[in-house]
Design an enzyme around this catalytic site. Structure first.
Site, PDB file in Angstrom:
ATOM      1  N   LYS A 183       0.911  -1.144   0.000  1.00 47.65           N
ATOM      2  CA  LYS A 183       0.000   0.000   0.000  1.00 47.65           C
ATOM      3  C   LYS A 183       0.953   1.197   0.000  1.00 47.65           C
ATOM      4  CE  LYS A 183      -2.096   3.097   2.386  1.00 47.65           C
ATOM      5  NZ  LYS A 183      -1.777   4.514   2.097  1.00 47.65           N
ATOM      6  N   SER A 241       2.706   6.091  12.393  1.00 51.75           N
ATOM      7  CA  SER A 241       2.206   6.661  13.644  1.00 51.75           C
ATOM      8  C   SER A 241       1.539   5.606  14.534  1.00 51.75           C
ATOM      9  CB  SER A 241       1.166   7.748  13.317  1.00 51.75           C
ATOM     10  OG  SER A 241       0.049   7.147  12.693  1.00 51.75           O
ATOM     11  N   GLU A 264       5.669  -0.843  13.607  1.00 52.64           N
ATOM     12  CA  GLU A 264       6.723  -0.114  14.316  1.00 52.64           C
ATOM     13  C   GLU A 264       6.225   1.316  14.399  1.00 52.64           C
ATOM     14  OE1 GLU A 264       9.563   2.571  14.168  1.00 52.64           O
ATOM     15  OE2 GLU A 264      10.450   1.345  12.592  1.00 52.64           O
ATOM     16  N   CYS A 301      12.519   7.645  13.483  1.00 53.88           N
ATOM     17  CA  CYS A 301      11.861   7.010  14.634  1.00 53.88           C
ATOM     18  C   CYS A 301      12.836   6.859  15.795  1.00 53.88           C
ATOM     19  CB  CYS A 301      11.264   5.676  14.237  1.00 53.88           C
ATOM     20  SG  CYS A 301      12.344   4.725  13.199  1.00 53.88           S
ATOM     21  N   GLU A 392       5.547  11.658  21.467  1.00 52.76           N
ATOM     22  CA  GLU A 392       6.533  11.904  20.414  1.00 52.76           C
ATOM     23  C   GLU A 392       6.134  13.152  19.625  1.00 52.76           C
ATOM     24  OE1 GLU A 392       6.446   9.076  17.148  1.00 52.76           O
ATOM     25  OE2 GLU A 392       8.472   9.591  16.543  1.00 52.76           O
TER      26      GLU A 392
HETATM   27  P1  NAP Z   1       0.805   7.299   9.307  1.00 56.12           P
HETATM   28  O1  NAP Z   1      -0.102   8.449   9.313  1.00 56.12           O
HETATM   29  O2  NAP Z   1       0.684   6.353  10.420  1.00 56.12           O
HETATM   30  O3  NAP Z   1       0.577   6.546   7.923  1.00 56.12           O
HETATM   31  C1  NAP Z   1       1.367   5.428   7.517  1.00 56.12           C
HETATM   32  C2  NAP Z   1       0.571   4.634   6.517  1.00 56.12           C
HETATM   33  O4  NAP Z   1      -0.522   3.993   7.180  1.00 56.12           O
HETATM   34  C3  NAP Z   1      -0.033   5.473   5.426  1.00 56.12           C
HETATM   35  O5  NAP Z   1       0.057   4.749   4.232  1.00 56.12           O
HETATM   36  C4  NAP Z   1      -1.466   5.659   5.849  1.00 56.12           C
HETATM   37  O6  NAP Z   1      -2.361   5.740   4.767  1.00 56.12           O
HETATM   38  C5  NAP Z   1      -1.746   4.376   6.595  1.00 56.12           C
HETATM   39  N1  NAP Z   1      -2.716   4.585   7.663  1.00 56.12           N
HETATM   40  C6  NAP Z   1      -2.667   5.512   8.635  1.00 56.12           C
HETATM   41  N2  NAP Z   1      -3.742   5.410   9.427  1.00 56.12           N
HETATM   42  C7  NAP Z   1      -4.470   4.395   8.957  1.00 56.12           C
HETATM   43  C8  NAP Z   1      -5.723   3.823   9.333  1.00 56.12           C
HETATM   44  N3  NAP Z   1      -6.416   4.279  10.355  1.00 56.12           N
HETATM   45  N4  NAP Z   1      -6.179   2.791   8.599  1.00 56.12           N
HETATM   46  C9  NAP Z   1      -5.491   2.329   7.535  1.00 56.12           C
HETATM   47  N5  NAP Z   1      -4.336   2.862   7.116  1.00 56.12           N
HETATM   48  C10 NAP Z   1      -3.829   3.874   7.811  1.00 56.12           C
HETATM   49  O7  NAP Z   1       2.317   7.733   9.259  1.00 56.12           O
HETATM   50  P2  NAP Z   1       3.070   8.669   8.255  1.00 56.12           P
HETATM   51  O8  NAP Z   1       2.183   9.135   7.149  1.00 56.12           O
HETATM   52  O9  NAP Z   1       4.283   7.941   7.900  1.00 56.12           O
HETATM   53  O10 NAP Z   1       3.485   9.907   9.134  1.00 56.12           O
HETATM   54  C11 NAP Z   1       2.567  10.582   9.974  1.00 56.12           C
HETATM   55  C12 NAP Z   1       3.086  10.553  11.384  1.00 56.12           C
HETATM   56  O11 NAP Z   1       3.510   9.237  11.764  1.00 56.12           O
HETATM   57  C13 NAP Z   1       4.303  11.401  11.617  1.00 56.12           C
HETATM   58  O12 NAP Z   1       4.006  12.733  11.822  1.00 56.12           O
HETATM   59  C14 NAP Z   1       4.898  10.732  12.815  1.00 56.12           C
HETATM   60  O13 NAP Z   1       4.284  11.172  13.988  1.00 56.12           O
HETATM   61  C15 NAP Z   1       4.606   9.290  12.658  1.00 56.12           C
HETATM   62  N6  NAP Z   1       5.727   8.494  12.124  1.00 56.12           N
HETATM   63  C16 NAP Z   1       6.401   7.698  12.960  1.00 56.12           C
HETATM   64  C17 NAP Z   1       7.421   6.905  12.479  1.00 56.12           C
HETATM   65  C18 NAP Z   1       8.154   5.949  13.358  1.00 56.12           C
HETATM   66  O14 NAP Z   1       8.981   5.229  12.860  1.00 56.12           O
HETATM   67  N7  NAP Z   1       7.879   5.901  14.621  1.00 56.12           N
HETATM   68  C19 NAP Z   1       7.753   6.917  11.133  1.00 56.12           C
HETATM   69  C20 NAP Z   1       7.037   7.737  10.291  1.00 56.12           C
HETATM   70  C21 NAP Z   1       6.022   8.506  10.809  1.00 56.12           C
HETATM   71  P3  NAP Z   1      -2.777   7.132   4.122  1.00 56.12           P
HETATM   72  O15 NAP Z   1      -1.602   8.040   4.216  1.00 56.12           O
HETATM   73  O16 NAP Z   1      -3.137   6.746   2.733  1.00 56.12           O
HETATM   74  O17 NAP Z   1      -3.905   7.633   4.903  1.00 56.12           O
END
Ligand code: NAP
Length: 527
Positions: A183, A241, A264, A301, A392
């Site tokens: 995805k 996230s 993760e 991360c 975080e």
């Molecule tokens: P994210 O919002 O968690 O999204 C990651 C992936 O999961 C995206 O493809 C997103 O799809 C999908 N997703 C998110 N919520 C979902 C749900 N409820 N149901 C199904 N799919 C879902 O993370 P991100 O876009 O990488 O970054 C946003 C935030 O995540 C950052 O600001 C940061 O806080 C955190 N982050 C943490 C790490 C870590 O390693 N700890 C790494 C990267 C980011 P869509 O985008 O298509 O909605």
């Protein structure tokens, strides 16, 4: 060339009505490419193909799968400058980072190929029959690790290559014998499509079954949710996230047949700075940490988001130097306006909590989407009372917690949520005289570091990149390094099975030459 279409196995398809663009955060404008979100029919077709492909792909020899992985690495390299250009446009990350991450991605694929060729990772275990055993005869039992089925992989925003389309989750699942449906992350769908084209080229060149890999575009959560709920998907790999990871984890557990979700998620990566180390090398550590906090605009991360110390001259001097060093660093562009907005909100929320003090904040003008770094200090008693301060903040932000003594320091560590890493800056003598500290930290983290920075995650067999919840959903597994393959396999025992119908790894004649546990002895000899 970017078409904006999905890969449904080898076929390109753009049947969906919904389209979107990626975004160039440096120029603050959308990119030129239009992407077609996968519709229900395309999702279903990708899963059907993956499920069919599993039957043959899971049975291929290790050398065939290794050849596939090595060819993917070659094909990624062959994408040349186009990949670097699209990556930098879609992420705002510098060219050097793009090249480094490409190298890391190819290195991971090759590392899994090497693991396959060595072969012992399947943990072949053989207990031969004892027909004359009293009071009951013992049957012949042999076990090894076998792939679980098609895997859905969620590309992460902050590593468009190494944790995305052909990143560690995909490489480890393909190595294990599981087809993969990615995805694609909507922030770097163009980078994803180029890498997907390399995987498909490699699959054709090495005669892999159609459906061994698919790449689905999506601009919101629907595609990922449908994949996770699909009865023919047998596991999920995710980096991102806590909200996203937990939403998928819950969905997977509500299925009629629950499946594992290896997510993760967030981490603030505590760093404990002990007095003697700061007395000896305070200036050095303040410069190292100013760099580590701001590296990649703090979008790692393993970013050190929490610095703990014991009140005193050494800690005060260190914190003062850290604030000066960090203010000198030029802010960098974040991945996307949404991530930038999230950073501003998080920074504002934590900085405005009662009894916090902002001691560093980049004051100069910054272009749109460039993150001004910041450090906030707080007393341990406040930190212990206020869980908001434990959150975080994804970006170049760190909170410094001053403890009155060792006891309070241990209290703070005990109150922390699970983390990917924990670091101690100290002398060996300090470590020996305070054994409760490493013990307490080890309870909360997956990787414990002595005199270093947590950013920089080596890809090797001993790497643990995971940790107690909420750092990851299953602290027993890593998402980086060759042990990541263990997430996509399960042990199967063969009882009294005809010798020549057993998988090669379990036959008497050890033609693969792998190490096996035979009647309690580790050996590579034939039986
Ligand atoms: P994210 O919002 O968690 O999204 C990651 C992936 O999961 C995206 O493809 C997103 O799809 C999908 N997703 C998110 N919520 C979902 C749900 N409820 N149901 C199904 N799919 C879902 O993370 P991100 O876009 O990488 O970054 C946003 C935030 O995540 C950052 O600001 C940061 O806080 C955190 N982050 C943490 C790490 C870590 O390693 N700890 C790494 C990267 C980011 P869509 O985008 O298509 O909605």
């Amino acid at each position: 060339m970017i078409t904006g279409k999905n890969y449904i196995g080898e076929a390109q398809s753009g049947k969906g009505d919904k389209t979107y663009h990626t975004f160039n955060p440096k120029l603050n404008i959308p990119t030129e490419w239009t992407f077609y979100e996968a519709n229900h029919e395309e999702i279903e077709a990708a899963v059907e193909k993956a499920s069919k492909a599993f039957n043959s792909y899971s049975k291929l020899s290790h050398s065939q799968r290794a050849s596939f992985l090595n060819t993917i690495a070659d094909e990624i390299e062959a994408l040349g400058e186009e990949l670097i250009t699209v990556y930098t446009q879609e992420s705002g990350l510098p060219e050097g980072r793009a090249r480094g991450e490409r190298g890391r991605t190819m290195g991971q694929l090759r590392a899994f190929a090497t693991l396959l060729m060595e072969g012992s990772w399947v943990e072949a275990t053989i207990d031969t029959a004892l027909p004359k055993r009293e009071p009951l005869p013992k049957v012949d039992l042999r076990s090894m690790l076998m792939p679980i089925g098609p895997i859905a992989v969620f590309g992460s925003s902050n590593f468009p290559l190494a944790f995305s389309t052909a990143g560690g989750d995909t490489a480890s699942a393909l190595a294990a014998g599981c087809p993969v449906i990615v995805k694609s992350h909507p922030m770097h769908a163009g980078t994803g499509e180029l890498v997907a084209s390399a995987i498909i080229k490699a699959a054709k060149a090495t005669n892999m079954p159609d459906g061994v890999f698919s790449n689905l575009n999506s601009s919101d959560v629907t595609v990922g949710q449908l994949l996770t709920m699909h009865p023919k998907i047998k596991g999920v790999g995710f980096t991102g996230s806590i909200n996203g990871g937990m939403a998928l984890y819950r969905l997977a557990n509500q299925r009629k047949e629950p499946i594992p979700v290896f997510a993760e998620m967030g981490s603030i990566n505590p760093v404990v700075a002990l007095p003697k180390a700061l007395e000896e090398k305070g200036a050095y550590w303040s410069a190292q940490y100013a760099n580590s906090i701001t590296l990649g605009a703090g979008q790692f991360c393993t970013n050190p988001g929490l610095i703990l110390g014991i009140k005193g001259t050494e800690f005060s001097n260190f914190v003062n130097k850290l604030s000066k060093e960090i203010e000198k660093i030029e802010p960098a562009c974040m991945l996307h306006p949404n991530i930038y907005e999230g950073y501003l909100e998080g920074k504002q929320e934590l900085s405005s909590q009662a009894n916090t003090k902002q001691i560093a904040d980049f004051k100069g003008d910054t272009p749109p989407n460039y993150a001004a770094q910041s450090v906030v200090t707080v007393e341990a008693s406040t930190f212990l009372e206020n869980p908001i301060l434990h959150r975080e903040v994804f970006g170049p932000f760190s909170i410094v917690v001053s403890c009155t003594d060792q006891e309070e320091l241990l209290q703070v560590i005990g109150a922390l949520e699970g983390q990917l890493t924990g670091t101690i800056l100290g002398t060996e003598e300090e470590l020996k005289n305070f054994p409760e500290l490493p013990n307490a930290l080890m309870q909360r983290v997956g990787r414990i570091i002595f005199n270093g920075v947590p950013t920089g995650v080596e890809v090797c067999p001993s790497m643990m990149h995971g940790g107690p919840f909420p750092a990851s959903t299953d602290s027993r597994f890593t998402s980086v390094g060759t042990s990541a393959i263990k997430r996509w396999v399960r042990p199967v025992s063969f009882q009294s099975w005809p010798e020549d119908l057993l998988p090669q790894a379990l036959q008497n004649n050890n033609v693969l030459g792998i190490m096996r546990l035979v009647n309690g002895e580790n050996t590579d000899r034939n039986i």
